[in-house]
Design a protein around this motif. Structure first.
Motif, PDB file in Angstrom:
ATOM      1  N   GLU A 226     -42.759 -97.192 -82.019  1.00  0.00           N
ATOM      2  CA  GLU A 226     -42.004 -97.501 -80.810  1.00  0.00           C
ATOM      3  C   GLU A 226     -42.847 -97.168 -79.585  1.00  0.00           C
ATOM      4  O   GLU A 226     -43.422 -96.080 -79.498  1.00  0.00           O
ATOM      5  N   ASP A 227     -42.912 -98.087 -78.637  1.00  0.00           N
ATOM      6  CA  ASP A 227     -43.710 -97.882 -77.427  1.00  0.00           C
ATOM      7  C   ASP A 227     -42.923 -97.023 -76.437  1.00  0.00           C
ATOM      8  O   ASP A 227     -41.911 -97.462 -75.894  1.00  0.00           O
ATOM      9  N   PRO A 228     -43.374 -95.779 -76.175  1.00  0.00           N
ATOM     10  CA  PRO A 228     -42.645 -94.933 -75.216  1.00  0.00           C
ATOM     11  C   PRO A 228     -42.851 -95.348 -73.770  1.00  0.00           C
ATOM     12  O   PRO A 228     -42.135 -94.901 -72.884  1.00  0.00           O
ATOM     13  N   PHE A 229     -43.850 -96.207 -73.528  1.00  0.00           N
ATOM     14  CA  PHE A 229     -44.150 -96.656 -72.168  1.00  0.00           C
ATOM     15  C   PHE A 229     -44.285 -98.180 -72.164  1.00  0.00           C
ATOM     16  O   PHE A 229     -45.393 -98.717 -72.057  1.00  0.00           O
ATOM     17  N   ALA A 270     -51.397 -99.569 -81.211  1.00  0.00           N
ATOM     18  CA  ALA A 270     -50.777-100.886 -81.408  1.00  0.00           C
ATOM     19  C   ALA A 270     -49.427-100.960 -80.705  1.00  0.00           C
ATOM     20  O   ALA A 270     -49.058-102.004 -80.153  1.00  0.00           O
ATOM     21  N   ALA A 271     -48.687 -99.835 -80.704  1.00  0.00           N
ATOM     22  CA  ALA A 271     -47.372 -99.827 -80.058  1.00  0.00           C
ATOM     23  C   ALA A 271     -47.494 -99.985 -78.544  1.00  0.00           C
ATOM     24  O   ALA A 271     -46.612-100.550 -77.897  1.00  0.00           O
ATOM     25  N   SER A 272     -48.585 -99.475 -77.966  1.00  0.00           N
ATOM     26  CA  SER A 272     -48.797 -99.556 -76.511  1.00  0.00           C
ATOM     27  C   SER A 272     -49.910-100.542 -76.167  1.00  0.00           C
ATOM     28  O   SER A 272     -50.655-100.340 -75.213  1.00  0.00           O
ATOM     29  N   PHE A 276     -53.142-100.215 -73.045  1.00  0.00           N
ATOM     30  CA  PHE A 276     -54.495 -99.708 -73.260  1.00  0.00           C
ATOM     31  C   PHE A 276     -55.585-100.587 -72.648  1.00  0.00           C
ATOM     32  O   PHE A 276     -56.513-100.067 -72.012  1.00  0.00           O
ATOM     33  N   PRO A 277     -55.545-101.917 -72.793  1.00  0.00           N
ATOM     34  CA  PRO A 277     -56.605-102.733 -72.195  1.00  0.00           C
ATOM     35  C   PRO A 277     -56.668-102.605 -70.670  1.00  0.00           C
ATOM     36  O   PRO A 277     -57.764-102.486 -70.103  1.00  0.00           O
ATOM     37  N   GLY A 278     -55.501-102.645 -70.004  1.00  0.00           N
ATOM     38  CA  GLY A 278     -55.491-102.522 -68.550  1.00  0.00           C
ATOM     39  C   GLY A 278     -55.985-101.166 -68.084  1.00  0.00           C
ATOM     40  O   GLY A 278     -56.704-101.056 -67.079  1.00  0.00           O
ATOM     41  N   PHE A 279     -55.622-100.141 -68.817  1.00  0.00           N
ATOM     42  CA  PHE A 279     -56.077 -98.792 -68.484  1.00  0.00           C
ATOM     43  C   PHE A 279     -57.587 -98.676 -68.657  1.00  0.00           C
ATOM     44  O   PHE A 279     -58.286 -98.117 -67.799  1.00  0.00           O
TER      45      PHE A 279
END
Length: 351
Positions: A226-229, A270-272, A276-279
């Protein structure tokens, strides 16, 4: 004939006897004392209703007082690690120092992913301890908060570090209720049953004198899916300004600051995946391209992110993962930095 009197009723009150004035002051003082006592009792009474803490949370809540003592002590550390719980639990300073050399202290704090908080923490460390190197464990969710969203508990906590007099310390302890147990920054007041869902197995947690919180546990990867953000990478201007402040401070003091993404599991990445790419793009353009070393262990740098036995949840390294990561990080830093006497000199050219 009596002279006319121009004394008003207010003037008459002013010229009342000293005994009357003293009695009035005493009444006010008594009321104020009763009010302060009631506030103190209410603060103490509120702790009776705090839900029970998980053992990991209890250990983590001891860290602020330890960090306060470390900053105020005469002990010298060559390297400091700054960041959130990913840093606090994800790196063994002794294992790092065995490869890198010198002494190291883990100043990570659970819940303090806020870049503004990290900026002020780094400033305090440089002012008080004068280290030769700072490693900042930075995460994509560190940029989410705007000015009005800043966690006020973090800043009240930070003020404990920056207090200069015993009077301020004394007032701080009174206001905070209990210095040894300040309000938690993360979900430290959540019920144990909810917190325990992060683990498939939990044995223990230990706070070492080098600041590392060692967690003996295994992850329940179900929650890590689950993606927390949710949503794309979001950067608030105030947090970007804090990055600029860190870079400026590093240049002015000559203390290198290395920015590091601590390794999260492939499941959590994978969930977020939207973030990750933008960061990573931001860190490369704003940090790496500006002459600072940025190490991303969630991308190409070596770490077995697919090994669930190295995590206690999707994002946090357990004891085995932290011990494995420390020498890898030291070896990676050694590619760009070297000791020059008491100083650390870094060459960004190959980053």
């Amino acid at each position: 004939m009596k002279p006319l009197s121009f004394t008003s009723s207010s003037e008459a009150a002013i010229t009342s006897s000293p005994v009357t004035d003293r009695a009035g002051y005493l009444r006010i003082a008594r009321k104020l004392a009763v009010f302060l006592i009631a506030c103190a009792m209410l603060e103490a009474f509120s702790y009776l209703f705090v839900p029970p803490l998980h053992p990991l949370q209890e250990v983590s809540e001891k860290k602020p007082a330890m960090l306060q003592a470390a900053l105020d002590s005469d002990a010298h550390y060559d390297t400091f690690f700054v960041g959130s719980s990913l840093t606090e639990e994800g790196l063994d300073p002794n294992a790092f120092a065995q490869v890198w050399g010198g002494t190291a202290f883990n100043a990570g704090l659970a819940g303090s992913a806020n870049v503004t908080f990290a900026s002020q923490m780094i400033q305090s460390i440089i002012e008080k301890k004068k280290p030769s190197l700072i490693v900042y464990g930075i995460e994509h969710f560190a940029f989410d908060r705007g000015v009005k969203e800043q966690d006020t508990q973090m800043f009240r906590f930070l003020n404990l570090y920056r207090q200069r007099t015993q009077i301020k310390r004394w007032i701080g302890r009174i206001v905070r209720g209990r210095f040894e147990r300040p309000p938690a920054f993360w979900d430290a007041r959540a019920h144990v049953a909810d917190f325990d869902k992060r683990f498939s197995k939990f044995d223990s947690a230990v706070l070492h004198d080098n600041g590392w919180v060692e967690v003996h546990a295994l992850a329940s990867m179900t929650g890590a899916t689950e993606d927390p953000f949710p949503g794309p990478f979001r950067k608030e201007p105030v947090q970007v300004m804090a990055i600029d402040s860190i870079k400026k401070l590093s240049r002015e003091t000559g203390v290198p600051v290395i920015f590091v993404q601590f390794p999260q599991s492939n499941t959590a990445i994978a969930a977020s995946k939207q973030r990750f790419p933008g960061f990573d793009d931001f860190m490369r353009s704003d940090v790496s391209n500006d002459g600072f070393i940025y190490l991303n262990f969630n991308s190409t740098l070596p770490f077995p992110r697919g090994d669930a036995s190295l995590y206690y949840d999707g994002a946090h390294l357990n004891s085995e993962g932290a011990k494995l990561f420390a020498p890898l990080l030291a070896a990676e830093i050694a590619k760009y930095c070297h000791h020059d006497g008491a100083r650390i000199v870094c060459d960004k050219a190959s980053n």
